[in-house]
Enzyme design. Structure first.
Site, PDB file in Angstrom:
ATOM      1  N   GLY A   1       0.780  -1.265  -0.039  1.00 52.73           N
ATOM      2  CA  GLY A   1       0.194  -0.099   0.053  1.00 52.73           C
ATOM      3  C   GLY A   1       0.865   1.185  -0.012  1.00 52.73           C
ATOM      4  O   GLY A   1       2.197   1.161  -0.016  1.00 52.73           O
TER       5      GLY A   1
ATOM      6  N   TYR B   1      -3.775 -17.881  -4.987  1.00 53.58           N
ATOM      7  CA  TYR B   1      -4.743 -16.803  -4.995  1.00 53.58           C
ATOM      8  C   TYR B   1      -6.227 -17.002  -4.700  1.00 53.58           C
ATOM      9  O   TYR B   1      -6.454 -16.628  -3.399  1.00 53.58           O
ATOM     10  CB  TYR B   1      -4.540 -15.768  -5.846  1.00 53.58           C
ATOM     11  CG  TYR B   1      -5.137 -14.341  -5.475  1.00 53.58           C
ATOM     12  CD1 TYR B   1      -5.420 -13.786  -4.568  1.00 53.58           C
ATOM     13  CD2 TYR B   1      -6.290 -14.027  -6.744  1.00 53.58           C
ATOM     14  CE1 TYR B   1      -6.479 -12.583  -4.281  1.00 53.58           C
ATOM     15  CE2 TYR B   1      -7.336 -13.120  -6.617  1.00 53.58           C
ATOM     16  CZ  TYR B   1      -7.351 -12.409  -5.542  1.00 53.58           C
ATOM     17  OH  TYR B   1      -8.071 -11.383  -5.081  1.00 53.58           O
TER      18      TYR B   1
ATOM     19  N   LYS C   1      -8.130 -17.125  -0.741  1.00 53.59           N
ATOM     20  CA  LYS C   1      -9.332 -16.407  -0.544  1.00 53.59           C
ATOM     21  C   LYS C   1     -10.624 -17.302  -0.227  1.00 53.59           C
ATOM     22  O   LYS C   1     -11.255 -17.027   0.756  1.00 53.59           O
ATOM     23  CB  LYS C   1      -9.804 -15.755  -1.803  1.00 53.59           C
ATOM     24  CG  LYS C   1      -8.861 -14.382  -1.979  1.00 53.59           C
ATOM     25  CD  LYS C   1      -9.077 -13.291  -1.040  1.00 53.59           C
ATOM     26  CE  LYS C   1      -8.147 -11.933  -1.269  1.00 53.59           C
ATOM     27  NZ  LYS C   1      -8.742 -10.893  -0.338  1.00 53.59           N
TER      28      LYS C   1
ATOM     29  N   ILE D   1      -4.373  -5.469 -16.519  1.00 49.02           N
ATOM     30  CA  ILE D   1      -4.477  -4.915 -18.057  1.00 49.02           C
ATOM     31  C   ILE D   1      -4.611  -3.671 -18.141  1.00 49.02           C
ATOM     32  O   ILE D   1      -4.029  -3.027 -18.896  1.00 49.02           O
ATOM     33  CB  ILE D   1      -5.369  -5.965 -18.592  1.00 49.02           C
ATOM     34  CG1 ILE D   1      -5.317  -5.615 -20.220  1.00 49.02           C
ATOM     35  CG2 ILE D   1      -6.920  -5.803 -18.089  1.00 49.02           C
ATOM     36  CD1 ILE D   1      -4.039  -6.121 -20.761  1.00 49.02           C
TER      37      ILE D   1
HETATM   38  N1  UDP Z   1      -3.803  -9.515 -19.306  1.00 49.07           N
HETATM   39  C1  UDP Z   1      -2.993  -9.582 -20.514  1.00 49.07           C
HETATM   40  N2  UDP Z   1      -1.617  -8.817 -20.292  1.00 49.07           N
HETATM   41  C2  UDP Z   1      -1.302  -8.261 -19.477  1.00 49.07           C
HETATM   42  C3  UDP Z   1      -1.886  -8.333 -18.156  1.00 49.07           C
HETATM   43  C4  UDP Z   1      -3.198  -8.968 -18.344  1.00 49.07           C
HETATM   44  O1  UDP Z   1      -3.421  -9.941 -21.696  1.00 49.07           O
HETATM   45  O2  UDP Z   1      -0.248  -7.758 -19.459  1.00 49.07           O
HETATM   46  C5  UDP Z   1      -4.749 -10.462 -19.352  1.00 49.07           C
HETATM   47  C6  UDP Z   1      -4.942 -11.538 -18.437  1.00 49.07           C
HETATM   48  O3  UDP Z   1      -4.412 -12.610 -18.986  1.00 49.07           O
HETATM   49  C7  UDP Z   1      -6.360 -11.479 -18.209  1.00 49.07           C
HETATM   50  C8  UDP Z   1      -7.063 -10.218 -18.117  1.00 49.07           C
HETATM   51  O4  UDP Z   1      -5.930  -9.646 -19.003  1.00 49.07           O
HETATM   52  O5  UDP Z   1      -7.050 -12.451 -19.060  1.00 49.07           O
HETATM   53  C9  UDP Z   1      -7.201  -9.541 -16.765  1.00 49.07           C
HETATM   54  O6  UDP Z   1      -6.013  -9.586 -16.077  1.00 49.07           O
HETATM   55  P1  UDP Z   1      -5.630  -8.820 -14.872  1.00 49.07           P
HETATM   56  O7  UDP Z   1      -4.234  -9.136 -14.315  1.00 49.07           O
HETATM   57  O8  UDP Z   1      -6.066  -7.524 -15.136  1.00 49.07           O
HETATM   58  O9  UDP Z   1      -6.781  -9.289 -13.793  1.00 49.07           O
HETATM   59  P2  UDP Z   1      -7.006 -10.680 -13.345  1.00 49.07           P
HETATM   60  O10 UDP Z   1      -8.330 -11.346 -14.267  1.00 49.07           O
HETATM   61  O11 UDP Z   1      -5.648 -11.582 -13.003  1.00 49.07           O
HETATM   62  O12 UDP Z   1      -7.667 -10.345 -11.866  1.00 49.07           O
END
Ligand code: UDP
Length: 323
Positions: free
Chosen positions: A36, A141, A145, A188
């Site tokens: 944080g 993860y 949870k 993402i």
């Molecule tokens: N993702 C991607 N490239 C990146 C980061 C994430 O393609 O650099 C994809 C990831 O594989 C997933 C989606 O984006 O399908 C959302 O990922 P994020 O890590 O944002 O959230 P999560 O679903 O893991 O909580």
């Protein structure tokens, strides 16, 4: 109410604390500031620095503050990291959680809203996902949870604790004050915006051979302010049990990149890379229960509005929080 917020300096905890303070609650933030940020703490909140893995530190914070309720955000929350270091996920998210629940029970605090996740469902039997579907996480993860949900369920059954599990889908967006800043960043939307800001050359789309319309993973993106509102409704309610929090509509990774291009006006470069281990094809929420029982209604459901709010924050804080 007087609410002890674990992880109140993190992304979702900071925004929820801001909105709770706006609505007149007293907020005590318990955070170790490992992930944080001090500047993500609302100046109206009281801060106690401590670590949930240290039983004495949470017990002393709980006995000194004697809150009416707890909101529990503090956790590790990165799927890829959990696939390489499962032990730190179980130690922080489960053992830290047990220390928290035990401290609550010792001091007589009877209400907790817990940050859970759609990652507890794993590869769902069907989408949209309702709360009654089996929970079979595909990464540590999600399993950490789920394990803490089960532990809290026993506190509910045995000690009459009011336990609410909010299973988030993909949290994103920002308020004017607080936004998303992880190091390293793996999510993402911030990654795509870092490309738009010229801080990264390109975004890698992790896999385009999923069983989805364009082959990239589909997720349900929910604005952080809408998530925070659900927490306030939950803490002010008398309910226990799980609630899914999402908009009920799915966007593929390619659609996220395209929407970010439209919002930012930057031609964000994207390449395809390998799949990321632990990622299910499609996660979309059925959030009817939160709407019907808690009276929750997301106010910012459009992906373009969500990305717009994040874009404003990232432009105003190009280096993130700097602490
Ligand atoms: N993702 C991607 N490239 C990146 C980061 C994430 O393609 O650099 C994809 C990831 O594989 C997933 C989606 O984006 O399908 C959302 O990922 P994020 O890590 O944002 O959230 P999560 O679903 O893991 O909580």
């Amino acid at each position: 109410m007087k609410i002890l917020v674990t992880g109140g300096a993190g992304y979702i905890g900071s925004v929820t604390s801001e909105l709770m303070l706006d609505s007149g609650h007293e907020v005590i933030i318990f955070d170790n500031f490992e992930r944080g940020h001090r500047s993500a703490v609302d100046e109206r909140a009281t801060v106690v620095e401590g670590d949930l893995r240290d039983k004495e530190s949470i017990l002393s914070a709980m006995s000194q503050s004697k809150p009416d309720a707890v909101m529990h955000f503090a956790a590790y929350a990165l799927v890829p990291e959990s696939m390489s270091q499962p032990e730190i996920y179980f130690r922080n998210n489960v053992i830290g959680g047990i220390n928290l629940a035990e401290a609550m029970h010792t001091v007589g605090v009877k209400k907790i809203v817990f940050s859970s996740t759609c990652a507890t469902y794993g590869v769902p039997e069907r989408v949209p996902i309702s709360e009654d579907l089996p929970q079979k996480p595909t990464n540590p993860y999600g399993d950490s949870k789920l394990t803490f949900e089960k532990i809290l369920q026993w506190y509910h059954d045995l000690h009459g604790m009011q336990t609410i599990f909010l299973r988030y889908f993909n949290a994103c967006g920002a308020t004017e004050k607080f936004g998303e800043d992880h190091d390293p960043e793996t999510h993402i939307i911030p990654i795509v915006l870092q490309v738009a800001l010229g801080q990264r050359e390109k975004v890698f789309i992790c896999g385009d051979d999923y069983n989805t319309p364009d082959g990239t993973c589909v997720r349900d993106y929910i604005h952080i302010v809408d998530l925070a509102q659900a927490h306030i409704l939950a803490i002010e309610s008398d309910f226990s049990g799980p609630f899914n929090l999402g908009n009920g509509s799915g966007y593929s990774v390619k659609q996220v990149v395209e929407t970010a291009r439209e919002v930012t006006g930057v031609n964000i470069t994207a390449d395809i890379s390998d799949r990321r281990p632990g990622d299910p094809d499609t996660l979309i929420a059925a959030a009817d229960k939160a709407r019907e029982v808690l009276g929750w209604k997301p106010r910012i459901p459009e992906l373009s509005d969500i990305i717009e709010s994040a874009w404003k924050w990232h432009q105003a804080h190009p280096e993130g929080y700097n602490d």
